[in-house]
Design a protein around this motif. Sequence first.
Motif, PDB file in Angstrom:
ATOM      1  N   GLY A  27       0.828  -1.201   0.000  1.00 49.75           N
ATOM      2  CA  GLY A  27       0.000   0.000   0.000  1.00 49.75           C
ATOM      3  C   GLY A  27       0.859   1.246   0.000  1.00 49.75           C
ATOM      4  N   ARG A  28       0.220   2.361   0.266  1.00 51.52           N
ATOM      5  CA  ARG A  28       0.893   3.655   0.207  1.00 51.52           C
ATOM      6  C   ARG A  28       2.086   3.721   1.159  1.00 51.52           C
ATOM      7  NH1 ARG A  28      -2.992   8.195  -1.395  1.00 51.52           N
ATOM      8  NH2 ARG A  28      -4.254   7.346   0.266  1.00 51.52           N
ATOM      9  N   GLY A  29       2.109   2.852   2.173  1.00 52.49           N
ATOM     10  CA  GLY A  29       3.238   2.810   3.098  1.00 52.49           C
ATOM     11  C   GLY A  29       4.551   2.461   2.421  1.00 52.49           C
ATOM     12  N   LYS A  59       5.774   4.037   0.095  1.00 55.19           N
ATOM     13  CA  LYS A  59       6.339   5.394  -0.050  1.00 55.19           C
ATOM     14  C   LYS A  59       6.890   5.748  -1.424  1.00 55.19           C
ATOM     15  CE  LYS A  59       5.717   7.469   3.959  1.00 55.19           C
ATOM     16  NZ  LYS A  59       4.953   6.499   4.704  1.00 55.19           N
ATOM     17  N   PRO A  82      -4.016   3.164  -4.417  1.00 60.21           N
ATOM     18  CA  PRO A  82      -3.098   4.283  -4.699  1.00 60.21           C
ATOM     19  C   PRO A  82      -1.854   3.867  -5.489  1.00 60.21           C
ATOM     20  CG  PRO A  82      -3.849   4.395  -2.424  1.00 60.21           C
ATOM     21  CD  PRO A  82      -4.348   3.087  -2.981  1.00 60.21           C
ATOM     22  N   SER A 121     -12.826  -2.113  -6.619  1.00 55.17           N
ATOM     23  CA  SER A 121     -12.652  -1.712  -8.011  1.00 55.17           C
ATOM     24  C   SER A 121     -11.500  -2.477  -8.656  1.00 55.17           C
ATOM     25  CB  SER A 121     -12.463  -0.200  -8.132  1.00 55.17           C
ATOM     26  OG  SER A 121     -11.412   0.238  -7.314  1.00 55.17           O
ATOM     27  N   GLY A 144       1.995  -1.942   4.737  1.00 51.99           N
ATOM     28  CA  GLY A 144       1.699  -0.507   4.587  1.00 51.99           C
ATOM     29  C   GLY A 144       0.352  -0.259   3.944  1.00 51.99           C
ATOM     30  N   ALA A 190      -8.735   0.186   4.313  1.00 50.39           N
ATOM     31  CA  ALA A 190     -10.010   0.793   3.911  1.00 50.39           C
ATOM     32  C   ALA A 190     -10.927  -0.328   3.428  1.00 50.39           C
ATOM     33  CB  ALA A 190      -9.786   1.799   2.782  1.00 50.39           C
ATOM     34  N   HIS A 196     -10.558  -1.944   0.078  1.00 49.87           N
ATOM     35  CA  HIS A 196      -9.462  -2.897  -0.092  1.00 49.87           C
ATOM     36  C   HIS A 196      -9.798  -4.219   0.596  1.00 49.87           C
ATOM     37  CE1 HIS A 196      -5.364  -4.164  -0.962  1.00 49.87           C
ATOM     38  NE2 HIS A 196      -5.375  -4.725   0.228  1.00 49.87           N
ATOM     39  N   ASP A 249       1.062   1.940  12.224  1.00 51.20           N
ATOM     40  CA  ASP A 249      -0.011   2.540  13.020  1.00 51.20           C
ATOM     41  C   ASP A 249      -0.807   1.442  13.739  1.00 51.20           C
ATOM     42  OD1 ASP A 249      -2.222   3.810  14.027  1.00 51.20           O
ATOM     43  OD2 ASP A 249      -3.033   4.438  12.080  1.00 51.20           O
ATOM     44  N   ALA A 255      -4.446   1.020  12.797  1.00 52.92           N
ATOM     45  CA  ALA A 255      -4.838   0.816  11.397  1.00 52.92           C
ATOM     46  C   ALA A 255      -5.954  -0.230  11.317  1.00 52.92           C
ATOM     47  CB  ALA A 255      -3.636   0.375  10.564  1.00 52.92           C
ATOM     48  N   GLU A 271      -2.184   7.922   8.769  1.00 49.75           N
ATOM     49  CA  GLU A 271      -1.130   7.523   9.701  1.00 49.75           C
ATOM     50  C   GLU A 271      -1.256   8.202  11.059  1.00 49.75           C
ATOM     51  OE1 GLU A 271       2.816   7.657   7.963  1.00 49.75           O
ATOM     52  OE2 GLU A 271       1.940   7.301   5.985  1.00 49.75           O
ATOM     53  N   GLN A 295     -12.773  10.337 -10.133  1.00 47.53           N
ATOM     54  CA  GLN A 295     -12.205   9.266  -9.328  1.00 47.53           C
ATOM     55  C   GLN A 295     -10.669   9.334  -9.392  1.00 47.53           C
ATOM     56  OE1 GLN A 295     -12.243   7.419  -6.977  1.00 47.53           O
ATOM     57  NE2 GLN A 295     -12.880   5.329  -7.369  1.00 47.53           N
TER      58      GLN A 295
HETATM   59  C1  LIG Z   1     -15.239   3.904  -5.272  1.00 48.43           C
HETATM   60  C2  LIG Z   1     -13.931   3.572  -4.643  1.00 48.43           C
HETATM   61  C3  LIG Z   1     -13.324   2.371  -4.967  1.00 48.43           C
HETATM   62  C4  LIG Z   1     -12.120   2.015  -4.379  1.00 48.43           C
HETATM   63  N1  LIG Z   1     -11.557   0.815  -4.707  1.00 48.43           N
HETATM   64  C5  LIG Z   1     -10.427   0.416  -4.093  1.00 48.43           C
HETATM   65  C6  LIG Z   1      -9.847  -0.869  -4.365  1.00 48.43           C
HETATM   66  O1  LIG Z   1     -10.349  -1.645  -5.179  1.00 48.43           O
HETATM   67  N2  LIG Z   1      -8.722  -1.209  -3.709  1.00 48.43           N
HETATM   68  C7  LIG Z   1      -8.122  -0.390  -2.802  1.00 48.43           C
HETATM   69  O2  LIG Z   1      -7.094  -0.782  -2.237  1.00 48.43           O
HETATM   70  N3  LIG Z   1      -8.635   0.827  -2.536  1.00 48.43           N
HETATM   71  C8  LIG Z   1      -9.766   1.246  -3.162  1.00 48.43           C
HETATM   72  N4  LIG Z   1     -10.260   2.494  -2.899  1.00 48.43           N
HETATM   73  C9  LIG Z   1      -9.463   3.433  -2.090  1.00 48.43           C
HETATM   74  C10 LIG Z   1      -9.568   3.192  -0.617  1.00 48.43           C
HETATM   75  O3  LIG Z   1     -10.676   3.906  -0.112  1.00 48.43           O
HETATM   76  C11 LIG Z   1      -8.310   3.671   0.124  1.00 48.43           C
HETATM   77  O4  LIG Z   1      -8.092   5.021  -0.212  1.00 48.43           O
HETATM   78  C12 LIG Z   1      -7.072   2.866  -0.224  1.00 48.43           C
HETATM   79  O5  LIG Z   1      -7.329   1.483  -0.093  1.00 48.43           O
HETATM   80  C13 LIG Z   1      -5.942   3.252   0.688  1.00 48.43           C
HETATM   81  O6  LIG Z   1      -4.771   2.601   0.281  1.00 48.43           O
HETATM   82  P1  LIG Z   1      -3.576   2.345   1.310  1.00 48.43           P
HETATM   83  O7  LIG Z   1      -4.052   1.536   2.436  1.00 48.43           O
HETATM   84  O8  LIG Z   1      -2.454   1.807   0.501  1.00 48.43           O
HETATM   85  O9  LIG Z   1      -3.171   3.830   1.716  1.00 48.43           O
HETATM   86  P2  LIG Z   1      -3.400   4.622   3.081  1.00 48.43           P
HETATM   87  O10 LIG Z   1      -4.799   4.560   3.511  1.00 48.43           O
HETATM   88  O11 LIG Z   1      -2.764   5.945   2.876  1.00 48.43           O
HETATM   89  O12 LIG Z   1      -2.566   3.803   4.138  1.00 48.43           O
HETATM   90  C14 LIG Z   1      -1.174   3.695   4.154  1.00 48.43           C
HETATM   91  C15 LIG Z   1      -0.824   2.899   5.400  1.00 48.43           C
HETATM   92  O13 LIG Z   1       0.566   2.644   5.417  1.00 48.43           O
HETATM   93  C16 LIG Z   1       1.039   2.757   6.742  1.00 48.43           C
HETATM   94  N5  LIG Z   1       2.482   3.032   6.655  1.00 48.43           N
HETATM   95  C17 LIG Z   1       3.071   4.153   6.179  1.00 48.43           C
HETATM   96  N6  LIG Z   1       4.408   4.014   6.207  1.00 48.43           N
HETATM   97  C18 LIG Z   1       4.676   2.788   6.699  1.00 48.43           C
HETATM   98  C19 LIG Z   1       5.871   2.062   6.963  1.00 48.43           C
HETATM   99  N7  LIG Z   1       7.092   2.568   6.718  1.00 48.43           N
HETATM  100  N8  LIG Z   1       5.780   0.825   7.506  1.00 48.43           N
HETATM  101  C20 LIG Z   1       4.552   0.279   7.773  1.00 48.43           C
HETATM  102  N9  LIG Z   1       3.395   0.919   7.529  1.00 48.43           N
HETATM  103  C21 LIG Z   1       3.451   2.158   6.988  1.00 48.43           C
HETATM  104  C22 LIG Z   1       0.214   3.842   7.351  1.00 48.43           C
HETATM  105  O14 LIG Z   1       0.162   3.730   8.758  1.00 48.43           O
HETATM  106  C23 LIG Z   1      -1.150   3.607   6.712  1.00 48.43           C
HETATM  107  O15 LIG Z   1      -1.965   2.761   7.510  1.00 48.43           O
HETATM  108  C24 LIG Z   1     -11.474   2.880  -3.461  1.00 48.43           C
HETATM  109  C25 LIG Z   1     -12.100   4.091  -3.143  1.00 48.43           C
HETATM  110  C26 LIG Z   1     -13.300   4.437  -3.716  1.00 48.43           C
HETATM  111  C27 LIG Z   1     -13.933   5.721  -3.351  1.00 48.43           C
END
Ligand SMILES: Cc1cc2nc3c(=O)[nH]c(=O)nc-3n(C[C@H](O)[C@H](O)[C@H](O)COP(=O)(O)OP(=O)(O)OC[C@H]3O[C@@H](n4cnc5c(N)ncnc54)[C@H](O)[C@@H]3O)c2cc1C
Lengths: 329, 262
Positions: free
Chosen positions: A213-215, A217, A241, A257, A270, A274, A277, A293, A296, B15, B180
Motif C-alpha cells: 500500500g501507500r506505506g 512510499k 493508490p 474496483s 503498509g 479501507a 481494499h 499505526d 490501522a 497515519e 475518481q
Molecule cells: C469507489 C472507490 C473504490 C475504491 N476501490 C479500491 C480498491 O479496489 N482497492 C483499494 O485498495 N482501494 C480502493 N479504494 C481506495 C480506498 O478507499 C483507500 O483510499 C485505499 O485502499 C488506501 O490505500 P492504502 O491503504 O495503501 O493507503 P493509506 O490509507 O494511505 O494507508 C497507508 C498505510 O501505510 C502505513 N504506513 C506508512 N508508512 C509505513 C511504513 N514505513 N511501515 C509500515 N506501515 C506504513 C500507514 O500507517 C497507513 O496505515 C477505493 C475508493 C473508492 C472511493
Amino acid sequence: MAEIFVLAEHRQGQLRDITFEMLTKARELAEKTNAELTTVLLGKNVKESAKNLTEYAKKVIVVEDEKLGSFNSDAYLKVLSTLIKEHKPALTIIGHTSYGVELAPRLAAAIGIPLATDCIDVAFEGDALAVTRQMYGGKVNAKAILRKSESYMVTLRQAAFQAQKPTAPMNGQILEVPSPLTEEITTKRFIEYVLPPPGGVDITAAEVLVGIGRGIKDQANLPLVEELAKSLGGVLACSRPIVDKGWLPSDRQVGTSGKTVKPKLYVALGISGAFQHVLGMKNSDLIIAVNKDPKAPIFSFSDYGVVEDLFKVVPPLKNKINELKSQKA
Amino acid sequence: MDVIVCVKQVPETAEAELKIDASGKKIEKTGLVFDINEWDDYALEEAVRIKEKFGGTVTAITVGPEDSDSTLRKCLARGADKAIRLTDPKFEGSDAFATAKILHSVIKTMHFDLILTGAQAGDDGSAVVGPVLAELLGVPHAAMVKKIELGEGKAVVNRELEGGLEERLEVKLPALFAVQTGINEPRYVSIMGIRKAMQKEIKVMRLSDTGLNESEVGESGSWLKIEKLYVPPVEKQAEFLQGSPDEIATKIVEILKSRGLI
Ligand SMILES: Cc1cc2nc3c(=O)[nH]c(=O)nc-3n(C[C@H](O)[C@H](O)[C@H](O)COP(=O)(O)OP(=O)(O)OC[C@H]3O[C@@H](n4cnc5c(N)ncnc54)[C@H](O)[C@@H]3O)c2cc1C
C-alpha cells in the motif's frame, strides 16, 4: 401501511449481490416497523429477475422501457421520483455502488428528501431515522440522524450486510407499472462497457500474495517487496493508490474496483485497511499485516499483526525465508 | 473552456492517531496535517490539463475555514486562475447537502462549461456534493469519472463501475463530473510555485454574499446531524507479534512453516 423501497441493482441481465444484501437488511427493518417490503426493478426484458425477486419481497414493482436497457441515472431519476412521490415509502434503499453514487444524491435532492450515504447500519428510532457511517477511512464510526421527513433515503455499503434468503419465500406480487418516460433522455447516453485490459499476471490464481500500500512510499522500494514475494513463491498485489500512481498495473489491484482474491497467504504491507481494499482480500486463509499505526483498521481483519516500520521487517524476513530455503535445498 | 473545480481541505488521517473531542461529535483537529482532499487533487489536475489543451480559465472554490487558503494556494500554484473561499461561522456543521447549496449559490452566478469535483472526500466519504450541485444547477453529471474526452457541446467520459469494469457515456455540456482517483497523475508543485501563488488574491465570500438564509446552511440546512463519533468495535483482533524486527521475522517464518507455506 408504511412501505420500504429497495432499488434492485442489476447489470447485463444479472441481479447484483448488493440487491440481496439490501433486501436482507430491508426485511429486518420491515419486520421491526411493520412495513411492507417492496423492491423496484427498472430495465428492459427483466421478467426473469422480477420472478427471482418475488422470493425476497412482498411486492416487485417492474418498470420496463427501452430507455432503461442500460443504467442511465437520469432515466432512473425520472422513474424513481414518480414512484416515490406516488407511494411515499418511509425509506428508499439504494446500493452505495457506482450506480447508486451517481443516482441517489441527485434523486434525493430532486424529490427534496434527506439522504445518508454509505451506511453500515440503519434503524428507525420512532419516526426518526438513525444511521451508522464510517469516517476517516474507517478509523471512526459516526452515528447520525437524518432531518425529520416522511420519506428517507439511504445508500448501503457493499457487503456491510450478509445476504440471506427469507426462511420462507415471500411470494411477492409483481406489479407492472407503465414507464413514465415519455421522451428520449438527451442529457446522457450509454455507449458501451469497457473491460479492463487483459493482464499479465492473474493475482486471483496466486497462492501467496504480498500486498503493498501507500506505506511503500516510493517506487524505488518496489524491488525490495518484489524479492519478498519471490522468496515466498508469490506475486505482488497492491492497494489502489499504487495503481493510481502507475507503480503497478491495474491487474494487481485488490479491492472493490480491482480483484477479489483468496490466497493461502496475504501479507499486507503498509495498507491501512479501507473497506474497499478489505472486501477484496478478507477471505484469504491467512492474513499477516505490517503497519506502523497500531490503530490501522487492517488489524481487525488480520490473523497476525506487526506494528512496525515495514522497511525494518521486510529485509530480515526475506533473508530468513531464503536461508531456510537454501538449507532445504 | 471555463472550468470550476470544487475542492475541500481535509486532515490526513491514514497515519495519524485520531482523538474524538469533548463534544463527542468531532475529531480533535490540533496536531493533524491538512491538505487538499485526494480526489479533488485529481479533479484540479484534470481542470488544469483541460485549460492547457483548450484554453479558458480554472476557478477553484471551497467552502471551509480560513486555513483552507493553503489548499487554494496549492490550486493557484498548480494553474488555477482564480480562487474563492466561502467562509462564515454559520456554515459550520454543514453536511454535504448544505455545502452543495452554498457552492450553488455562488456558481450559479458564474460562467462555466464544466464543473469538476472529487468523487468523494476522504474525511466523511459522502460522495454527495457533486451530484447534488449538478441537480441544483440543472446540468447533467457523471460520477466516478476516470477519463474525460471533450468534444463540441458534449463530452465522452469513462465511469468506473466495480471490479475494473468501466462504462463509456456521452454527456451534454455544460456538465459536472465527479472525478475518481487515477484519472491522471497530479503534478508536483514546487515551494517556489506556492510562494508565487501567495501574491494572487483569494476572494472571500460570506453568508450575506450568497443570498441564502441562515436556516439553509449549517446543521439546520443539512440532511444529516452527527450524534456521536466512536471508535469502531473490533470484530476480530489480530494477534500482535512483538519483539525486534529480527525476532518478528523469526516468528513469521515459524507461522509460515507451521502452515506449510514455506
Ligand atoms: C469507489 C472507490 C473504490 C475504491 N476501490 C479500491 C480498491 O479496489 N482497492 C483499494 O485498495 N482501494 C480502493 N479504494 C481506495 C480506498 O478507499 C483507500 O483510499 C485505499 O485502499 C488506501 O490505500 P492504502 O491503504 O495503501 O493507503 P493509506 O490509507 O494511505 O494507508 C497507508 C498505510 O501505510 C502505513 N504506513 C506508512 N508508512 C509505513 C511504513 N514505513 N511501515 C509500515 N506501515 C506504513 C500507514 O500507517 C497507513 O496505515 C477505493 C475508493 C473508492 C472511493
